[in-house]
Scaffold this active site. Structure first.
Site, short mmCIF file in Angstrom:
data_model
loop_
_atom_site.label_atom_id
_atom_site.label_comp_id
_atom_site.label_asym_id
_atom_site.label_seq_id
_atom_site.Cartn_x
_atom_site.Cartn_y
_atom_site.Cartn_z
N GLU A 114 0.83 -1.20 0.00
CA GLU A 114 0.00 0.00 0.00
C GLU A 114 0.87 1.26 0.00
O GLU A 114 0.52 2.27 -0.63
CB GLU A 114 -0.94 0.00 1.20
CG GLU A 114 -2.05 -1.04 1.10
CD GLU A 114 -3.24 -0.76 2.00
OE1 GLU A 114 -4.38 -0.89 1.55
OE2 GLU A 114 -3.00 -0.41 3.18
N LYS A 126 -12.31 0.35 -0.80
CA LYS A 126 -11.35 0.70 0.25
C LYS A 126 -11.79 1.97 0.97
O LYS A 126 -11.68 2.08 2.20
CB LYS A 126 -9.96 0.89 -0.38
CG LYS A 126 -8.87 1.31 0.61
CD LYS A 126 -8.53 0.22 1.59
CE LYS A 126 -7.31 0.60 2.42
NZ LYS A 126 -7.00 -0.41 3.44
N ASP A 186 -3.14 -5.70 18.19
CA ASP A 186 -1.79 -6.10 17.79
C ASP A 186 -0.97 -6.68 18.93
O ASP A 186 0.15 -7.15 18.71
CB ASP A 186 -1.04 -4.90 17.20
CG ASP A 186 -1.58 -4.50 15.84
OD1 ASP A 186 -1.55 -5.33 14.93
OD2 ASP A 186 -2.05 -3.35 15.69
#
Length: 404
Positions: free
Chosen positions: A172, A378, A300
């Site tokens: 990206e 997106k 995370d």
């Protein structure tokens, strides 16, 4: 445990921590528990937008949301401080400037770059970790252009941008660079051929989370726009000049070096003596830390196991936000002495941008998207994230509506 009103302390205001806080506000009255949200800064940032900040295709402020705009500070105690350590035995969180006691703890401290011990990577490469590190990358890239234009002593490699890692963030990022570099070339009157964007990946392919057809499309799209992709090229060392790659120890030189090849959970986990597997905590199915009844670990910082595929779910924003729903529900259950809920992930699909008007995606039971359709999806995904965090007001303020 306190005999007063229970204290729920949430560490981190990323997708997981912020969404948990919002869900608790919906489920609990102020009399049932005191909710304390701890974050290093007074803002949340959209971590899935950081590659755009790093490339300079969006302003850092667009990716930043003031916490007090989405969390009522009269209903949640907001503490802006850095977490240093968690003392499980004493049920305390040690901050840089104070300490907090807790009855229930939610650890959602986000990620740090993981260089897997590659020599020189930490010293010589930038990493896309937060708003500030991403902003520094963008500024450094533009500084290289300004320096080149001014005629300062620069070599032929100074405009090159070298990106290690071809996973989600790396691809990206180079997609955004393919948009940004022509703009900088025009601004500084520099021939586009003077600039190389080089993506280096040890694995035999890019974007392992997508099927071969979508990967082939992404690779061709990027290469058609001037991105060089070197696969099967493990990096043995990062020097001030660039990466040393492959068996022949080729040195690829660049003026800007960025590592996107991996992340791990916050270093606070290790500092607190938590048992870690590859930098994260393996949590139980109810998202609690093993052998800890009052500590949840999310986002995370944790591995959540996909029993069907016998591997952990990849850490994504949608995973973190779905975890938040279950953690909030389970905190309420603990307060009420009710049974806890196991986490079940429901994939909404995966979409990767390849710049403003291009992308790939797999949604709705593997329906494939490419090109502008994927790019549009997106933007829908990004705006949905804003909606879940702050409702329609935040979408109107920060949302992505820019046409192709």
């Amino acid at each position: 445990m306190s005999f007063n009103k229970p204290k729920i302390v949430i560490l981190g205001a990323g997708y997981a921590g912020l969404t948990t806080t919002r869900r608790l506000l919906q489920k609990l009255s102020p009399e049932q528990a005191e909710i304390i949200l701890v974050n290093k800064h007074n803002y949340h940032y959209e971590s899935t937008w950081l590659h755009e900040v790093a490339a300079g295709t969006i302003n850092p402020n667009q990716a930043r949301v003031m916490i007090s705009d989405v969390i009522n500070p009269t209903k949640v105690r907001l503490v802006f401080d850095a977490v240093k350590r968690i003392d499980k035995d004493e049920q305390r969180v040690i901050l840089e400037n104070s300490e907090l006691e807790y009855d229930y703890l939610v650890v959602a401290l986000g990620f740090e770059s993981n260089d897997f011990g590659i020599k020189g990577m930490a010293e010589h490469a930038f990493a896309i970790e937060d708003i500030e590190t991403s902003r520094l990358i963008s500024e450094h890239i533009e500084y290289q252009f300004a320096k080149y234009q001014s005629g300062e002593e620069v070599d032929e490699h100074s405009l090159n941008i070298l990106v290690g890692g071809a996973g989600f963030t790396g691809i990206e990022f180079v997609g955004e660079l393919a948009e940004r570099i022509p703009q900088l070339c025009k601004k500084y009157d520099i021939d586009r051929s003077k600039v190389r964007i080089i993506n280096v990946e040890a694995a035999p392919s890019i974007l392992p989370m997508f099927d071969k057809e979508l990967v082939a499309y992404a690779k061709k799209s990027l290469e058609d726009r001037g991105v060089e992709i070197k696969i099967g090229a493990p990096i043995s060392e990062c020097t001030p000049e660039g990466f040393i790659v492959g068996e022949d120890k080729e040195l690829i030189k660049a003026g800007t070096i960025v590592w996107t090849g991996g992340v791990k959970g916050s270093s606070v986990l290790g500092e607190s003596g938590f048992e870690l597997v590859k930098g994260k905590v393996n949590v139980n199915s109810d998202l609690r830390m093993p052998e800890e009844e009052n500590i949840f670990v999310m986002g995370d910082c944790s591995w959540v196991w996909n029993k069907e595929e016998d591997r952990p779910y990849p850490p994504t924003a949608q995973l973190a936000m779905q975890e938040a729903d279950v953690v909030a529900k389970n905190l309420v259950a603990l307060l009420n002495n009710e049974p806890l809920t196991d986490f079940v992930f429901e994939s909404k699909g995966t979409v990767a941008s390849l710049g403003l008007s291009d992308g790939i995606g797999s949604i709705f039971n593997d329906y494939k998207l490419k090109g502008k359709a994927a790019a549009a999806m997106k933007k829908v995904v990004d705006n949905r994230s804003l909606f879940l965090i702050g409702g329609p007001k935040l979408v109107l303020k920060k949302g992505k509506f820019r046409p192709f």
